[in-house]
Design an enzyme around this catalytic site. Structure first.
Site, mmCIF file in Angstrom:
data_model
loop_
_atom_site.group_PDB
_atom_site.id
_atom_site.type_symbol
_atom_site.label_atom_id
_atom_site.label_comp_id
_atom_site.label_asym_id
_atom_site.label_seq_id
_atom_site.Cartn_x
_atom_site.Cartn_y
_atom_site.Cartn_z
ATOM 1 N N MET A 1 0.827 -1.177 -0.052
ATOM 2 C CA MET A 1 -0.103 0.081 -0.043
ATOM 3 C C MET A 1 1.048 1.330 0.095
ATOM 4 O O MET A 1 0.883 1.830 -0.833
ATOM 5 C CB MET A 1 -0.873 -0.102 1.122
ATOM 6 C CG MET A 1 -2.083 -1.137 1.046
ATOM 7 S SD MET A 1 -3.616 -0.339 2.122
ATOM 8 C CE MET A 1 -3.022 -0.817 3.474
ATOM 9 N N CYS A 2 1.464 1.621 1.172
ATOM 10 C CA CYS A 2 2.069 2.982 1.459
ATOM 11 C C CYS A 2 1.010 3.944 1.412
ATOM 12 O O CYS A 2 0.027 4.154 0.934
ATOM 13 C CB CYS A 2 3.076 3.306 0.295
ATOM 14 S SG CYS A 2 4.341 1.970 0.031
ATOM 15 N N GLY A 3 1.632 5.206 2.272
ATOM 16 C CA GLY A 3 0.570 6.204 2.282
ATOM 17 C C GLY A 3 1.436 7.635 2.212
ATOM 18 O O GLY A 3 2.537 7.663 2.505
ATOM 19 N N ARG B 1 -1.609 2.528 6.557
ATOM 20 C CA ARG B 1 -1.070 2.112 5.131
ATOM 21 C C ARG B 1 0.365 1.619 4.737
ATOM 22 O O ARG B 1 0.597 1.122 3.778
ATOM 23 C CB ARG B 1 -1.406 3.264 4.032
ATOM 24 C CG ARG B 1 -2.735 3.749 4.085
ATOM 25 C CD ARG B 1 -2.973 4.865 2.979
ATOM 26 N NE ARG B 1 -2.749 4.227 1.670
ATOM 27 C CZ ARG B 1 -3.288 3.660 0.946
ATOM 28 N NH1 ARG B 1 -4.836 3.378 1.113
ATOM 29 N NH2 ARG B 1 -2.929 3.127 -0.267
ATOM 30 N N THR C 1 4.770 7.128 4.336
ATOM 31 C CA THR C 1 4.776 5.926 5.285
ATOM 32 C C THR C 1 4.891 4.491 4.462
ATOM 33 O O THR C 1 3.830 4.680 3.296
ATOM 34 C CB THR C 1 3.636 5.720 6.416
ATOM 35 O OG1 THR C 1 3.790 4.734 7.258
ATOM 36 C CG2 THR C 1 2.380 5.770 5.657
#
Lengths: 225, 297
Positions: free
Chosen positions: B1-3, B32, B148
Site C-alpha cells: 500500500m504505502c501512504g 497504510r 509511510t
C-alpha cells in the site's frame, strides 16, 4: 432518529448496532456524525432502515448492503456499495474508483462524478451517475444498468457481458466487444424509470445505449490460442 | 500500500505549523504502511547558505564534525544533530566539496538531501515514532511531503524509506511499484546518473532529476515520465518552490487532493485531510490519471 457519533463510539459499535436491526425495527432512521473518511461505514446491513452519513467516507462504505437506504452527505472513497444486493445508496458528492463493483441488485446514485472502474463486474445492480465516470467503467459487466449523465472515460464496457450502458455525454473510447446499440422503446422505459427513481432531471431520449457485441464471450475459434 | 501526504502552503501564517500539520496527516496514514516513514520539509531560505541532511546509525559519529568540516573547507559550518540525522549548514557553493569531505571524514554517513532549503528525515518505524525522534511537529516551512512505507520492491532499511532525493532541493515519494526500474537504472547509468540503492522509487527520482538537468521543468519531466516509467505509481514531488502530483494511466493507487486559499493538500485517503483548516469548504477532488498537477510559489 438515532444519532451515532462515530468518532466517540467507534466503527465496530456502529456496524454492530446497524446490523442488529430486524425487519420490524422501530428504529428506522439513523444518522452517523463525524465519519471523517473512515472505512467500512454501514456495511453488511440487512433491514429496511435509513442511514444518513454526515460527511465523507473512506473505503467500502455501504458494502454488501441489503434493503437499507444509505445516504452519504459528502464524497465516498473506493468501493462504495461494493457487492450491494438490494436497497439504495446515494452519494451526494463524488465517488472514488470501483463504485458499485460486483453489485447484484439495488440502486446506487452518485450525484457528482465517479472515477475509474465504476460498476466493474456488476451483476444486476443499477447505477446512476449524474456526472462523469472514469476509465474502464463497467469492465466485465454482466447484468444491470449503468446510467451516466455526463461523459464516460476510456474503454467503457470492456469485455462486457449483458449489462446495459446509457451515456448522455461523450464516450472517450469503447472497450473490447462493447458497441453502440439501438435505443428501443423498452430501453427508454427502463431509463425513464431509473432517472425518476434517482431524482435526476434528464430526458431518456438524450442518451445513447451501449452493450455487448457478444463476440468475445461466445466461443469463436478465432479467439482461441 | 504505502501512504502519502503532502502540503503546499499558500498562506504564510500557516508556515510555523507545517511540521505539526504534516505529522498529523502522516500519522493518520500509519496503517497504510507501518515499516518506515520519512518527511521532506522545505524551510526558510537563508541567503548565501545551503544545507546537507546526513544520516548515521550512530549519532555519536556527528561529534566534532562541525569543527572538522570547517577546517577542511575553510569556512564556517554548523551541524544540528537530530537523533540519527544531522543538518549541516554551510556557505552556498560548498556542497560538492562538503560531500567529498564527508566521504573521507565520515564514510559511514549517508547524504539524505542537499540543497538550499530541503531537509529530509527518514527511518525505519511507525510515522508517529519517526516524527517524534526528529521533532518534526516543530519544523517550520513552506511545503513538505511525507511517506509511510509498506515495502514491496526492496528491503526495509533507512535508505529504502522515502522520500528520495537525487537532485538539489528535489524529492519524490511513491505509492506503487515500477516494473522497468532495472532497465531504467542501466539506461541512467549510461548517461552518468547513478543511484545508491536497489529501490525502484529512487530510479524514478533519478529519472526526473536527469530530465530536469537537461533543462526540462518539473512538469515536463513528469509528462515524459508518463511515457518512460512503467508500473503503478502515484508520485508526489517537491522542488525548492514547487509541488507536483502525477498518477499512472491505470491510477489504481489512491489519491485525494484539497485546495483552499491557504493551501494545496494531498492525501492517499481523505482521512489524512480531515483536520486541515477549512477542509469542510475546500475544493476536494481525485486527481485524474496520467495528468500532471503542479503548483509553484
Amino acid at each position: 432518529m438515532q444519532t451515532f457519533d462515530l468518532e466517540a463510539r467507534g466503527l465496530r459499535a456502529l456496524n454492530e448496532s446497524l446490523q442488529a436491526q430486524s425487519q420490524q425495527t422501530n428504529e428506522t432512521a439513523w444518522e452517523v456524525v463525524n465519519p471523517r473518511g473512515s472505512h467500512a461505514i454501514a456495511v453488511g446491513l440487512d433491514a429496511p432502515i435509513e442511514v444518513t452519513v454526515n460527511g465523507s467516507t473512506g473505503y467500502y462504505c455501504a458494502g454488501m448492503n441489503k434493503q437499507a437506504s444509505i445516504t452519504v452527505k459528502g464524497s465516498a472513497g473506493p468501493g462504495v456499495a461494493e457487492n450491494m444486493m438490494s436497497g439504495t445508496v446515494i452519494v451526494e458528492g463524488d465517488a472514488s474508483q470501483y463504485a458499485g463493483a460486483t453489485g447484484h441488485g439495488g440502486l446506487l446514485v452518485i450525484r457528482g462524478n465517479a472515477s475509474s472502474r465504476c460498476g466493474i463486474s456488476m451483476k444486476g445492480i443499477d447505477i446512476v451517475v449524474q456526472g462523469n465516470v472514469g476509465h474502464m467503467s463497467a469492465f466485465m459487466a454482466q447484468k444491470g444498468n449503468l446510467v451516466v449523465c455526463g461523459d464516460a472515460g476510456e474503454a467503457l464496457g470492456d469485455s462486457i457481458y449483458e449489462a446495459r450502458l446509457f451515456v448522455r455525454g461523450s464516450v472517450k473510447s469503447l472497450g473490447a466487444d462493447c458497441i453502440e446499440k439501438e435505443m428501443r422503446p423498452e430501453h427508454l422505459e427502463i431509463l425513464r424509470d431509473l432517472l425518476e427513481r434517482s431524482g435526476v432531471d434528464a430526458k431518456p431520449e438524450e442518451f445513447r445505449r451501449y452493450g455487448s457485441a457478444r463476440k468475445l464471450y461466445n466461443f469463436d475459434i478465432d479467439n482461441a490460442y | 500500500m504505502c501512504g502519502i501526504v503532502g502540503l503546499f502552503l499558500k498562506d504564510k501564517a500557516l508556515e510555523p505549523r507545517l511540521g505539526e500539520m504534516l505529522t498529523d496527516m502522516l500519522v493518520t496514514m500509519s496503517d497504510r504502511g507501518p515499516d518506515s516513514a520519512g518527511i521532506a520539509v522545505y524551510s526558510e531560505d537563508r541567503d548565501g547558505f545551503a544545507k546537507l541532511t546526513v544520516q548515521a546509525d550512530d549519532p555519536g559519529r556527528f561529534a566534532g564534525l562541525d569543527r572538522e568540516l570547517s577546517e577542511r573547507l575553510g569556512c564556517d559550518v554548523t551541524v544540528r544533530i537530530k537523533d540519527t540525522h544531522a543538518v549541516i549548514e554551510l556557505p552556498e557553493g560548498q556542497i560538492a566539496e562538503a560531500r567529498a569531505a564527508l566521504k573521507e571524514l565520515r564514510p559511514d554517513a549517508r547524504v539524505m538531501s542537499a540543497g538550499e532549503v530541503i531537509e529530509i528525515y527518514k527511518e525505519v518505524g511507525l510515522p508517529g515514532e519517526v516524527a517524534k525522534r526528529f521533532d518534526i511537529p516543530h519544523l517550520h516551512g513552506t511545503h513538505g511531503i511525507g511517506h509511510t512505507r509498506m515495502a514491496t520492491e526492496s528491503a526495509v532499511t533507512t535508505l529504502g524509506a522515502h522520500p528520495f532525493s537525487t537532485g538539489a532541493d528535489q524529492c519524490l515519494v511513491h505509492n506503487g511499484s515500477l516494473s522497468n526500474h532495472n532497465s531504467l537504472r542501466r539506461k541512467l547509468a549510461r548517461e552518468g546518473v547513478h543511484v545508491e540503492t536497489e529501490n525502484d522509487t529512487e530510479v524514478g527520482a533519478a529519472y526526473l532529476t536527469w530530465k530536469m538537468q537537461q533543462g526540462h521543468s518539473l512538469g515536463e519531466a513528469l509528462e515524459s515520465g508518463l511515457k518512460d516509467l512503467d508500473g503503478f505509481y502515484t508520485f508526489v514531488v517537491g522542488t525548492k518552490d514547487g509541488f507536483g502530483v502525477v498518477r499512472d494511466p491505470i491510477a489504481c493507487k489512491p489519491a485525494v487532493m484539497a485546495e483552499t486559499d491557504q493551501y494545496v493538500a494531498f492525501g492517499s485517503e481523505y482521512r489524512a485531510l480531515v483536520n486541515l483548516p477549512g477542509i469542510e469548504t475546500a475544493r476536494v477532488w481525485e486527481p485524474e490519471p496520467a495528468t500532471v498537477y503542479f503548483w509553484k510559489h
